[in-house]
Design a protein around this motif. Sequence first.
Motif, PDB file in Angstrom:
ATOM      1  N   GLN A   1       1.026   4.034  -2.894  1.00  0.00           N
ATOM      2  CA  GLN A   1       0.801   5.441  -2.611  1.00  0.00           C
ATOM      3  C   GLN A   1       1.969   6.301  -3.103  1.00  0.00           C
ATOM      4  O   GLN A   1       1.779   7.395  -3.651  1.00  0.00           O
ATOM      5  CB  GLN A   1       0.605   5.655  -1.108  1.00  0.00           C
TER       6      GLN A   1
ATOM      7  N   GLU B   1       1.520  11.711  -9.849  1.00  0.00           N
ATOM      8  CA  GLU B   1       0.803  12.981  -9.761  1.00  0.00           C
ATOM      9  C   GLU B   1       1.753  14.168  -9.834  1.00  0.00           C
ATOM     10  O   GLU B   1       1.478  15.171 -10.487  1.00  0.00           O
ATOM     11  CB  GLU B   1      -0.005  13.032  -8.455  1.00  0.00           C
TER      12      GLU B   1
ATOM     13  N   LYS C   1       1.736   6.550  -6.817  1.00  0.00           N
ATOM     14  CA  LYS C   1       0.657   7.462  -7.154  1.00  0.00           C
ATOM     15  C   LYS C   1       1.092   8.914  -6.970  1.00  0.00           C
ATOM     16  O   LYS C   1       0.855   9.780  -7.834  1.00  0.00           O
ATOM     17  CB  LYS C   1      -0.561   7.157  -6.288  1.00  0.00           C
ATOM     18  N   THR C   2       1.754   9.162  -5.824  1.00  0.00           N
ATOM     19  CA  THR C   2       2.226  10.527  -5.536  1.00  0.00           C
ATOM     20  C   THR C   2       3.251  10.976  -6.573  1.00  0.00           C
ATOM     21  O   THR C   2       3.228  12.117  -7.042  1.00  0.00           O
ATOM     22  CB  THR C   2       2.833  10.596  -4.135  1.00  0.00           C
TER      23      THR C   2
ATOM     24  N   ALA D   1       0.832  -1.204   0.000  1.00  0.00           N
ATOM     25  CA  ALA D   1       0.000   0.000   0.000  1.00  0.00           C
ATOM     26  C   ALA D   1       0.869   1.259   0.000  1.00  0.00           C
ATOM     27  O   ALA D   1       0.575   2.239  -0.698  1.00  0.00           O
ATOM     28  CB  ALA D   1      -0.936  -0.011   1.213  1.00  0.00           C
ATOM     29  N   ALA D   2       1.939   1.214   0.819  1.00  0.00           N
ATOM     30  CA  ALA D   2       2.841   2.370   0.866  1.00  0.00           C
ATOM     31  C   ALA D   2       3.521   2.583  -0.482  1.00  0.00           C
ATOM     32  O   ALA D   2       3.671   3.716  -0.957  1.00  0.00           O
ATOM     33  CB  ALA D   2       3.887   2.176   1.956  1.00  0.00           C
TER      34      ALA D   2
END
Length: 252
Positions: free
Chosen positions: A23, A30, A26-27, A19-20
Amino acid sequence: MASEEFMRWAVEKLQAQQAATAQLVKTTLEHQTQQQQQQTQQQQATLEHQAQLVKTTLEHQAQQQQQQAQQQRATLQVVEGLTQGLHQFLSAHNPGWSQQGTGREETVNVTGNKIGGLGLAKLGPQDDPEAFLVTFERVAEAAGWPRDQWAVRLAPYLTGEAQAAYRSLEPSQALDYVEVRTAIQERLGLSPEAYRRRFRQRTFKNGDRPRGVAQQLHDWASRWLTPTLHTAHQIVKLIVLEHFIDIMPPLM
């Protein structure tokens, strides 16, 4: 039992790491997307600025060309007006100068470089600049030209140092005949002050003829006081000022 708890802990740990990682990915994506958008916006702004600069430059060039065209048209109109004025003046004072349909012309020769078949010609290197200006003023007065047009009517006939003096003037000064005449005289060492000194310092020399000396004094006084440009009151003021300066005590 302990083994099952360890397995659950390991699975939870792995899921947390995944999950980390997800994330973080994803970051990162972005952030990269945001950077790309900013770069795109900057490139677009740069292109728009360059396009505006090109547009402004083209508009400025077009405006300059339009102004140059207007100046050329204005100069052409002045020359045409000067031509018509000279033709009228010469025809009025010398009926044989031009006869319609015969092509016959007689010219008043100021210098050897005639303009368009007219008698009034450009100021030549061998001509007397002051005599040329006096002739121009007499023609202008006889033709009835408005005084505020004298400067622009004179300009096409100037050459050499006289033309350089005209070009050195500000646009507003170049429209004032007195300013133009003064600039030409100063450039050529023909200022009113120089003629004043010649007038005051002239003496009789061996071989001088009285009539010649009198004519010379008259010419120098005219070039000093310029009666064609000054009123009688202004001439009186010039003479009084000169004498006042001469009799003023040195330490006053």
